[in-house]
Design a protein around this motif. Structure first.
Motif, PDB file in Angstrom:
ATOM      1  N   ARG A  96       0.826  -1.200   0.000  1.00  0.00           N
ATOM      2  CA  ARG A  96       0.000   0.000   0.000  1.00  0.00           C
ATOM      3  C   ARG A  96       0.864   1.256   0.000  1.00  0.00           C
ATOM      4  O   ARG A  96       0.533   2.249  -0.663  1.00  0.00           O
ATOM      5  N   GLU A  97       1.969   1.223   0.701  1.00  0.00           N
ATOM      6  CA  GLU A  97       2.859   2.379   0.762  1.00  0.00           C
ATOM      7  C   GLU A  97       3.409   2.732  -0.617  1.00  0.00           C
ATOM      8  O   GLU A  97       3.531   3.908  -0.981  1.00  0.00           O
ATOM      9  N   GLU A  98       3.734   1.698  -1.398  1.00  0.00           N
ATOM     10  CA  GLU A  98       4.277   1.940  -2.740  1.00  0.00           C
ATOM     11  C   GLU A  98       3.211   2.522  -3.667  1.00  0.00           C
ATOM     12  O   GLU A  98       3.502   3.369  -4.518  1.00  0.00           O
ATOM     13  N   ILE A  99       1.971   2.092  -3.481  1.00  0.00           N
ATOM     14  CA  ILE A  99       0.867   2.632  -4.285  1.00  0.00           C
ATOM     15  C   ILE A  99       0.705   4.124  -4.017  1.00  0.00           C
ATOM     16  O   ILE A  99       0.583   4.939  -4.943  1.00  0.00           O
ATOM     17  N   VAL A 100       0.719   4.491  -2.722  1.00  0.00           N
ATOM     18  CA  VAL A 100       0.577   5.900  -2.343  1.00  0.00           C
ATOM     19  C   VAL A 100       1.730   6.729  -2.911  1.00  0.00           C
ATOM     20  O   VAL A 100       1.529   7.856  -3.397  1.00  0.00           O
ATOM     21  N   ARG A 101       2.921   6.177  -2.878  1.00  0.00           N
ATOM     22  CA  ARG A 101       4.098   6.904  -3.367  1.00  0.00           C
ATOM     23  C   ARG A 101       3.986   7.209  -4.862  1.00  0.00           C
ATOM     24  O   ARG A 101       4.315   8.323  -5.309  1.00  0.00           O
ATOM     25  N   TYR A 102       3.524   6.255  -5.629  1.00  0.00           N
ATOM     26  CA  TYR A 102       3.397   6.476  -7.068  1.00  0.00           C
ATOM     27  C   TYR A 102       2.215   7.380  -7.393  1.00  0.00           C
ATOM     28  O   TYR A 102       2.265   8.172  -8.342  1.00  0.00           O
ATOM     29  N   LYS A 103       1.146   7.275  -6.613  1.00  0.00           N
ATOM     30  CA  LYS A 103      -0.020   8.115  -6.877  1.00  0.00           C
ATOM     31  C   LYS A 103       0.291   9.583  -6.652  1.00  0.00           C
ATOM     32  O   LYS A 103      -0.187  10.458  -7.391  1.00  0.00           O
ATOM     33  N   THR A 104       1.091   9.890  -5.645  1.00  0.00           N
ATOM     34  CA  THR A 104       1.441  11.284  -5.361  1.00  0.00           C
ATOM     35  C   THR A 104       2.484  11.838  -6.328  1.00  0.00           C
ATOM     36  O   THR A 104       2.743  13.045  -6.326  1.00  0.00           O
ATOM     37  N   ASN A 105       3.065  10.977  -7.147  1.00  0.00           N
ATOM     38  CA  ASN A 105       4.095  11.414  -8.102  1.00  0.00           C
ATOM     39  C   ASN A 105       3.678  11.230  -9.552  1.00  0.00           C
ATOM     40  O   ASN A 105       4.525  11.151 -10.448  1.00  0.00           O
ATOM     41  N   ILE A 106       2.368  11.152  -9.802  1.00  0.00           N
ATOM     42  CA  ILE A 106       1.879  10.892 -11.157  1.00  0.00           C
ATOM     43  C   ILE A 106       2.360  11.952 -12.143  1.00  0.00           C
ATOM     44  O   ILE A 106       2.827  11.636 -13.250  1.00  0.00           O
ATOM     45  N   LEU A 107       2.266  13.210 -11.773  1.00  0.00           N
ATOM     46  CA  LEU A 107       2.662  14.279 -12.697  1.00  0.00           C
ATOM     47  C   LEU A 107       4.146  14.204 -13.044  1.00  0.00           C
ATOM     48  O   LEU A 107       4.549  14.466 -14.185  1.00  0.00           O
ATOM     49  N   ASN A 108       4.971  13.839 -12.076  1.00  0.00           N
ATOM     50  CA  ASN A 108       6.412  13.732 -12.330  1.00  0.00           C
ATOM     51  C   ASN A 108       6.762  12.522 -13.186  1.00  0.00           C
ATOM     52  O   ASN A 108       7.795  12.502 -13.868  1.00  0.00           O
ATOM     53  N   LEU A 109       5.895  11.504 -13.151  1.00  0.00           N
ATOM     54  CA  LEU A 109       6.155  10.278 -13.910  1.00  0.00           C
ATOM     55  C   LEU A 109       5.379  10.227 -15.219  1.00  0.00           C
ATOM     56  O   LEU A 109       5.372   9.200 -15.909  1.00  0.00           O
TER      57      LEU A 109
END
Length: 369
Positions: A96-109
């Protein structure tokens, strides 16, 4: 697409991250697939609703593995994250932690994400219009993975090979060496959970004439299979499920089940009279499927006793010969489908009130005996 619209679709649509996917492997969603590049990390702007994601691993020599896929219902703004496992050669869930990390960085990715192919969305919606999440869970294997090749394992843990055949002449070509092959059976958790027909194809206590009637009319089987679902439309939705697993998932077992369900609907004469609304949707669903069928698949179907043509011939014959009032929607749907089949395949459906040569009564001249 202008920048403002692109950002809006990115934030409103779902995003699916697929991490550490090897470069050069086949990867697809719904009706479109690609070969992954070195920077590929997933797909963005995915419309909310049901989608089918699939992939085929490639080894170091360029050999392609059987296709794997899974259904997923995306919600608005959802972020799905899966990571490639090099040992199992599958996409696995992450924390779950990894999901949150990627969701908060969508614009950068964003630059690592491929856009959803909106030009194919209408086709996909036509193929999956009746499917629900509950039905998908009911029909899918317990693993939730759709495989083009069946997973097999030894039937016995203690004995992987059958006993050797005793010395003597080989009974047939098929018998040669068969006893030396591993005794393999499909994994139970990898098998589909299709709706099975009743063991008896006619009601208990039927007379001989009634048994004959039910052998020509599949309405009883259709009714019993429909009763195994919560909604009457779900068996027709299962027809869509099988077609997607066959067309996109490349699963042959699903193709065989699709043919069985297709013939079942076409041969259910009484059911057409009793529930014309369902059969209007049946004609529309099958037309959407035939509009998207690849030519090489179509050749196989035509050469296999032409299941589609013969099924529709019986269905149109029911509409023309049975004594009942056909509703406008069913009448218009069947007329439009006939035109489509004639235009695409050159099929004609004339003289349906007459018996086929192999169905016509045989006239015997008694004076010869």
């Amino acid at each position: 697409m202008d920048q403002e619209n692109a950002i809006n679709l990115l934030m409103q649509g779902a995003t699916a991250f697929f991490l550490e996917v090897p470069s050069g492997m086949e990867f697809g969603i719904d009706m479109m697939s690609w070969s992954t590049g070195e920077k590929f990390k997933g797909i963005k702007m995915i419309p909310q609703g049901l989608h089918f994601i699939y992939y085929s691993a490639i080894d170091q020599y360029g050999n392609t593995a059987p296709r794997c896929g899974f259904f997923h219902f995306f919600t608005k703004g959802e972020c799905l994250v899966k990571k490639w496992d090099t040992v199992k050669e599958e996409l696995l869930d992450v924390s779950r932690e990894e999901i949150v990390r990627y969701k908060t960085n969508i614009l950068n990715l964003d630059k690592f994400l491929g856009p959803y192919p909106f030009e194919e969305l209408e086709k996909w919606n036509g193929l999956s219009s009746l499917l629900t999440g509950k039905l998908i869970d009911k029909l899918c294997p317990k693993t939730q993975i759709i495989r083009s090749a069946m997973e097999l394992f030894p039937a016995s843990k203690n004995e992987n090979l059958k006993k050797r055949r005793p010395w003597g002449p080989v009974k047939s070509e098929n018998d040669f060496g068969s006893d030396l092959l591993p005794n393999l059976v499909p994994k139970a958790e990898s098998q589909f959970r299709f709706t099975e027909p009743p063991e008896c194809h006619y009601p208990s206590g039927s007379s001989l004439s009634e048994i004959t009637k039910h052998s020509l009319d599949s309405s009883y089987i259709l009714q019993k299979m429909t009763e195994k679902h919560e909604n009457k439309i779900d068996l027709l939705a299962e027809l869509q499920f099988c077609y997607i697993c066959f067309l996109i998932g490349l699963n042959y077992e699903s193709f065989e089940r699709w043919k069985m369900l297709f013939q079942l609907f076409c041969l259910s004469k009484d059911a057409v009279v009793q529930n014309q609304v369902i059969f209007v949707k049946f004609l529309l669903a099958v037309r959407k499927q035939l509009e998207n069928i690849p030519e090489d698949f179509l050749v196989d179907i035509v050469e296999n006793n032409n299941v589609i043509y013969n099924g529709f011939k019986e269905f149109f014959r029911t509409l023309e010969t049975e004594d009942f009032e056909i509703e406008d929607n069913l009448k218009d749907g069947s007329t439009q489908l006939k035109r489509f089949l004639q235009h695409k395949f050159g099929w004609e459906f004339n003289g349906l009130e007459e018996d086929d040569d192999d169905e016509a009564p045989v006239i015997v001249n008694l004076e010869e005996y």
